[in-house]
Design an enzyme around this catalytic site. Structure first.
Site, short mmCIF file in Angstrom:
data_model
loop_
_atom_site.label_atom_id
_atom_site.label_comp_id
_atom_site.label_asym_id
_atom_site.label_seq_id
_atom_site.Cartn_x
_atom_site.Cartn_y
_atom_site.Cartn_z
N HIS A 9 0.82 -1.20 0.00
CA HIS A 9 0.00 0.00 0.00
C HIS A 9 0.87 1.27 0.00
O HIS A 9 1.96 1.26 -0.53
CB HIS A 9 -0.99 -0.05 1.17
CG HIS A 9 -1.77 -1.32 1.20
ND1 HIS A 9 -2.82 -1.60 0.35
CD2 HIS A 9 -1.61 -2.45 1.96
CE1 HIS A 9 -3.30 -2.80 0.58
NE2 HIS A 9 -2.57 -3.36 1.55
N GLU A 23 -2.55 0.14 8.03
CA GLU A 23 -1.64 -0.89 7.52
C GLU A 23 -0.40 -0.28 6.87
O GLU A 23 0.73 -0.74 7.08
CB GLU A 23 -2.38 -1.77 6.51
CG GLU A 23 -1.51 -2.86 5.88
CD GLU A 23 -2.27 -3.72 4.89
OE1 GLU A 23 -1.66 -4.68 4.36
OE2 GLU A 23 -3.46 -3.44 4.62
N HIS A 77 2.31 -7.27 4.57
CA HIS A 77 0.95 -6.75 4.72
C HIS A 77 0.41 -7.05 6.11
O HIS A 77 0.97 -7.87 6.85
CB HIS A 77 0.02 -7.38 3.67
CG HIS A 77 0.28 -6.91 2.28
ND1 HIS A 77 -0.47 -5.94 1.67
CD2 HIS A 77 1.24 -7.26 1.38
CE1 HIS A 77 -0.01 -5.71 0.45
NE2 HIS A 77 1.03 -6.51 0.25
N GLU A 140 0.99 -11.86 5.79
CA GLU A 140 -0.09 -11.11 6.45
C GLU A 140 0.14 -11.19 7.95
O GLU A 140 -0.07 -12.23 8.57
CB GLU A 140 -1.46 -11.69 6.07
CG GLU A 140 -1.82 -11.55 4.59
CD GLU A 140 -2.39 -10.17 4.26
OE1 GLU A 140 -2.40 -9.28 5.15
OE2 GLU A 140 -2.83 -9.98 3.11
#
Length: 319
Positions: A9, A23, A77, A140
Site C-alpha cells: 500500500h 496498515e 501486509h 499477512e
C-alpha cells in the site's frame, strides 16, 4: 544476494485500518527495520518498493524487482476481517521449489519469534507473486481490526520480534544459519555468497543441486551440464547432458573473448572463482575483471597468457 522488500500500500492507498492504526504505516516500519538488519551482512543488498508514504502500483513493484534481478521478493501486509494470527502466501500457479522453501523458512522463523496463531502457508493469485521472476512470498501479519492483534502491532518489542523472524528466515533461505552453540547467525563471507549464487544459477537453469556454499563436485558437475546445454543450444553440438567432461564435450568447447555475454560467460566466471581467481560480478559479462582473472589463471597454470579462454584453458578450469 539481492532482497527486495515490498511494504504494501502507501499514499492514498492506506490498506486496512482499525483500532486507530493503518496498515501502510506499520508495514513500512517493518520494511525499514528489516532493511537495517539485513544491511549489516556483507554482500546482501536490499531494496524497498517504497521508502516513504507513497503509492506504487502492483505492477511497478514487481517490475522494479525484476529489473533489479532480485534473488528474493517479500511483500509485507497486515490482515483484516476479524481473525487473528499470521499467514503467508506464494503464487497458486507453477512455482519453483525455492519459492516453496522461501515460504516455509520465513514463515516458520516468524511464527517462532512472535508466537501467535499459525494460520498456515497458503497460495493465491496475487499480482506481486504472479508477476515476479524470483522466489516471492506475501505475508499477512496479524489482523488490524482485532483489538488484541492491533495492540501487538502497536508494541515496538513485538514489531522487533517480527523483524527478527523475517531476518532469520531470509538467512536460513540463503543457507546462512549458524548452530546455537556458535552463538547466533554469522555474517556471510564473500566466498559463501558467490558459491551460493553459482549454485542458484545452476538450479534456476534446471539442474537440481544442493545450495550449500561449498564448491564441491556437485557444483562442478552442474556447471558442466549448463555448459553442455548452452553448447547444444548455441552451437548445435549434440552433446549428452551428463555433467562429465568427456572427449565429445572437450572437443565441443568454444573460444570466448572479451565482450561476450551470456550463460557460457557465467559458467566461465563461476569456474574462475572456484579455482581461486576473482572475475568480478557474477553477471555473464566478459569485462575487464573477467579478462584479468583469465590472464591470472593462465599465468598461474603455465598456460599461454592471452586472456582468451580457448579449449586448453577451458579444459584446465573444468578438471
Amino acid at each position: 544476494m539481492k532482497v527486495f522488500i515490498d511494504p504494501g500500500h502507501g499514499g492514498a492507498d492506506s490498506g486496512a485500518s482499525g483500532n486507530g492504526i493503518r496498515e501502510k504505516n506499520i508495514v513500512l516500519d517493518i520494511g525499514k527495520k528489516l532493511q537495517s538488519k539485513l544491511e549489516k551482512y556483507p554482500d546482501i543488498q536490499v531494496r524497498l518498493s517504497r521508502t516513504t508514504d507513497q503509492y506504487v502500483t502492483l505492477t511497478q513493484r514487481a517490475n522494479n524487482a525484476n529489473a533489479w534481478n532480485a534473488d528474493l521478493f517479500i511483500s509485507i501486509h497486515i490482515n483484516a476481517g476479524g481473525g487473528t494470527g499470521f499467514e503467508s502466501y506464494i503464487f497458486n500457479g507453477n512455482v519453483s521449489s525455492r519459492t516453496k522453501d522461501a515460504q516455509t523458512m520465513i514463515h516458520e522463523e516468524i511464527i517462532e519469534q512472535i508466537g501467535v496463531v499459525d494460520r498456515g502457508k497458503k497460495t493465491a493469485n496475487f499480482a506481486v507473486l504472479r508477476q515476479t521472476n524470483m522466489p516471492a512470498i506475501l505475508t499477512e501479519m496479524l489482523f488490524i481490526d482485532t483489538k488484541a492483534d492491533a495492540d501487538k502491532l502497536r508494541d515496538s518489542q513485538f514489531i522487533n520480534k517480527a523483524v527478527t523472524g523475517y531476518e532469520l528466515g531470509i538467512l536460513r533461505f540463503f543457507g546462512l544459519e549458524r548452530s546455537s552453540a556458535e552463538g547466533g547467525r554469522p555474517k556471510p563471507t564473500k566466498s559463501d555468497l558467490f558459491i551460493r549464487q553459482v549454485q542458484q544459477f545452476v538450479v534456476d537453469y534446471g539442474y537440481n543441486i544442493t545450495i550449500d556454499g561449498i564448491a564441491g563436485p556437485q557444483t562442478k558437475q552442474g556447471l558442466i551440464k549448463v555448459l553442455q546445454a548452452e553448447l547444444n543450444k548455441q552451437f548445435e553440438k549434440g552433446l549428452i547432458i551428463d555433467g562429465i567432461l568427456g572427449p565429445k564435450t572437450s572437443a565441443a568447447l568454444v573460444t570466448v573473448r572479451k565482450g561476450a555475454r551470456g550463460n557460457i560467460t557465467k559458467v566461465l566466471q563461476a569456474l574462475l572463482y572456484i579455482n581461486g581467481f576473482n572475475p568480478g560480478p557474477f553477471d555473464g559479462i566478459f569485462g575487464e575483471q573477467t579478462y584479468k582473472a583469465v590472464q591470472d589463471y593462465q599465468r598461474s597454470n603455465k598456460l599461454s597468457v592471452d586472456g582468451i579462454p580457448g579449449r586448453v584453458t577451458w579444459t584446465a578450469l573444468l578438471k
